[in-house]
Design a protein around this motif. Structure first.
Motif, PDB file in Angstrom:
ATOM      1  N   UNK A  33     -32.856 -72.853  37.069  1.00  0.00           N
ATOM      2  CA  UNK A  33     -33.796 -74.414  36.847  1.00  0.00           C
ATOM      3  C   UNK A  33     -33.285 -75.594  36.907  1.00  0.00           C
ATOM      4  N   UNK A  34     -32.070 -75.193  36.563  1.00  0.00           N
ATOM      5  CA  UNK A  34     -31.706 -76.251  36.569  1.00  0.00           C
ATOM      6  C   UNK A  34     -31.328 -77.226  38.305  1.00  0.00           C
ATOM      7  N   UNK A  35     -31.761 -76.724  38.662  1.00  0.00           N
ATOM      8  CA  UNK A  35     -31.146 -76.819  40.323  1.00  0.00           C
ATOM      9  C   UNK A  35     -32.373 -78.253  40.762  1.00  0.00           C
ATOM     10  N   UNK A  36     -33.377 -77.841  39.710  1.00  0.00           N
ATOM     11  CA  UNK A  36     -35.099 -79.236  40.436  1.00  0.00           C
ATOM     12  C   UNK A  36     -34.531 -80.357  39.694  1.00  0.00           C
ATOM     13  N   UNK A  37     -33.750 -80.564  37.902  1.00  0.00           N
ATOM     14  CA  UNK A  37     -33.303 -81.405  37.432  1.00  0.00           C
ATOM     15  C   UNK A  37     -31.912 -82.243  37.948  1.00  0.00           C
ATOM     16  N   UNK A  38     -31.080 -81.330  39.040  1.00  0.00           N
ATOM     17  CA  UNK A  38     -29.625 -82.051  39.920  1.00  0.00           C
ATOM     18  C   UNK A  38     -30.599 -82.606  40.624  1.00  0.00           C
ATOM     19  N   UNK A  39     -31.231 -81.933  41.208  1.00  0.00           N
ATOM     20  CA  UNK A  39     -31.665 -82.976  42.582  1.00  0.00           C
ATOM     21  C   UNK A  39     -32.659 -83.800  42.360  1.00  0.00           C
ATOM     22  N   UNK A  40     -33.596 -84.159  41.023  1.00  0.00           N
ATOM     23  CA  UNK A  40     -33.931 -85.287  40.531  1.00  0.00           C
ATOM     24  C   UNK A  40     -33.153 -87.027  40.220  1.00  0.00           C
ATOM     25  N   UNK A  41     -31.668 -85.886  39.474  1.00  0.00           N
ATOM     26  CA  UNK A  41     -31.194 -86.831  39.066  1.00  0.00           C
ATOM     27  C   UNK A  41     -30.402 -87.328  40.031  1.00  0.00           C
ATOM     28  N   UNK A  42     -29.621 -86.338  41.253  1.00  0.00           N
ATOM     29  CA  UNK A  42     -29.573 -86.697  42.232  1.00  0.00           C
ATOM     30  C   UNK A  42     -29.851 -88.121  43.557  1.00  0.00           C
ATOM     31  N   UNK A  43     -31.317 -87.132  43.136  1.00  0.00           N
ATOM     32  CA  UNK A  43     -32.418 -88.885  43.847  1.00  0.00           C
ATOM     33  C   UNK A  43     -31.947 -89.956  43.141  1.00  0.00           C
ATOM     34  N   UNK A  44     -32.337 -90.423  41.683  1.00  0.00           N
ATOM     35  CA  UNK A  44     -32.504 -90.999  41.033  1.00  0.00           C
ATOM     36  C   UNK A  44     -31.381 -91.706  41.389  1.00  0.00           C
ATOM     37  N   UNK A  45     -29.916 -91.474  41.296  1.00  0.00           N
ATOM     38  CA  UNK A  45     -28.956 -92.156  40.881  1.00  0.00           C
ATOM     39  C   UNK A  45     -29.018 -92.560  42.465  1.00  0.00           C
ATOM     40  N   UNK A  46     -29.576 -91.914  43.553  1.00  0.00           N
ATOM     41  CA  UNK A  46     -29.268 -92.510  45.211  1.00  0.00           C
ATOM     42  C   UNK A  46     -30.048 -93.286  45.211  1.00  0.00           C
ATOM     43  N   UNK A  74     -19.017 -95.052  39.604  1.00  0.00           N
ATOM     44  CA  UNK A  74     -18.756 -94.012  38.742  1.00  0.00           C
ATOM     45  C   UNK A  74     -18.937 -93.128  37.819  1.00  0.00           C
ATOM     46  N   UNK A  75     -20.445 -93.272  37.477  1.00  0.00           N
ATOM     47  CA  UNK A  75     -21.215 -92.968  36.739  1.00  0.00           C
ATOM     48  C   UNK A  75     -22.022 -91.830  37.544  1.00  0.00           C
ATOM     49  N   UNK A  76     -22.205 -92.159  38.816  1.00  0.00           N
ATOM     50  CA  UNK A  76     -22.491 -90.375  39.264  1.00  0.00           C
ATOM     51  C   UNK A  76     -22.033 -89.812  39.357  1.00  0.00           C
ATOM     52  N   UNK A  77     -19.852 -90.771  39.778  1.00  0.00           N
ATOM     53  CA  UNK A  77     -19.739 -89.062  39.705  1.00  0.00           C
ATOM     54  C   UNK A  77     -19.373 -88.450  39.146  1.00  0.00           C
ATOM     55  N   UNK A  78     -19.199 -89.369  37.101  1.00  0.00           N
ATOM     56  CA  UNK A  78     -19.015 -87.937  36.328  1.00  0.00           C
ATOM     57  C   UNK A  78     -19.961 -87.723  35.936  1.00  0.00           C
ATOM     58  N   UNK A  79     -21.463 -87.914  36.571  1.00  0.00           N
ATOM     59  CA  UNK A  79     -22.790 -87.399  36.148  1.00  0.00           C
ATOM     60  C   UNK A  79     -22.606 -86.538  37.547  1.00  0.00           C
ATOM     61  N   UNK A  80     -22.718 -86.266  38.870  1.00  0.00           N
ATOM     62  CA  UNK A  80     -23.091 -85.268  39.522  1.00  0.00           C
ATOM     63  C   UNK A  80     -22.311 -84.678  40.023  1.00  0.00           C
ATOM     64  N   UNK A  81     -21.579 -83.748  40.157  1.00  0.00           N
ATOM     65  CA  UNK A  81     -20.322 -82.785  40.227  1.00  0.00           C
ATOM     66  C   UNK A  81     -20.270 -81.855  41.602  1.00  0.00           C
ATOM     67  N   UNK A  82     -19.911 -83.159  42.394  1.00  0.00           N
ATOM     68  CA  UNK A  82     -20.454 -83.092  43.942  1.00  0.00           C
ATOM     69  C   UNK A  82     -18.444 -83.128  44.592  1.00  0.00           C
ATOM     70  N   UNK A  83     -17.947 -82.973  44.182  1.00  0.00           N
ATOM     71  CA  UNK A  83     -16.555 -83.401  44.410  1.00  0.00           C
ATOM     72  C   UNK A  83     -16.275 -84.207  45.483  1.00  0.00           C
ATOM     73  N   UNK A  84     -16.687 -85.352  44.288  1.00  0.00           N
ATOM     74  CA  UNK A  84     -16.147 -86.765  44.586  1.00  0.00           C
ATOM     75  C   UNK A  84     -16.495 -87.674  45.437  1.00  0.00           C
ATOM     76  N   UNK A  85     -18.009 -87.811  45.608  1.00  0.00           N
ATOM     77  CA  UNK A  85     -18.313 -87.804  47.256  1.00  0.00           C
ATOM     78  C   UNK A  85     -17.817 -89.430  47.169  1.00  0.00           C
TER      79      UNK A  85
END
Length: 107
Positions: A33-46, A74-85
């Motif tokens: 269930x967290x996957x959808x919110x992670x995708x939403x966060x990623x989209x919001x940050x992008x 920096x905030x995106x990198x701290x919130x979304x842990x995708x390997x420091x993209x």
């Protein structure tokens, strides 16, 4: 080696109590269930970073635009842990902002 032995001894002792949990694969694929919110966060940050990039690209001499972009990255990198993209781009933007601030100070 010890952890392997511990793992084997633990799995053999727990297999007697509930072997179906360990040996058989799940019958249906459970959705995280967290996957959808992670995708939403990623989209919001992008989207936010895209706006900051547009602002910086239109004003490359604006130190605050560079600084805000660096902070967003920096905030995106701290919130979304995708390997420091976005980590290296954020560091470069901080360096750019510092250079612009120093140039202003020297004027």
């Amino acid at each position: 080696m010890t952890s392997t032995l511990y793992f084997h001894s633990r799995s053999s002792s727990s297999s007697s109590s509930s072997s179906s949990d360990v040996s058989s694969p799940p019958t249906e694929k459970k959705r995280d269930p967290r996957r959808a919110s992670l995708q939403q966060q990623t989209e919001m940050f992008n989207n936010y970073i895209k706006q900051l990039r547009t602002n910086y690209d239109s004003n490359p001499d604006d130190a605050y635009a560079a600084f805000f972009l660096a902070e967003g990255l920096r905030q995106r990198d701290m919130t979304i842990h995708d390997g420091g993209s976005t980590q290296m781009e954020g560091i470069r933007m901080y360096e750019t902002a510092i250079e612009v601030f120093r140039a202003r100070r020297e004027e």
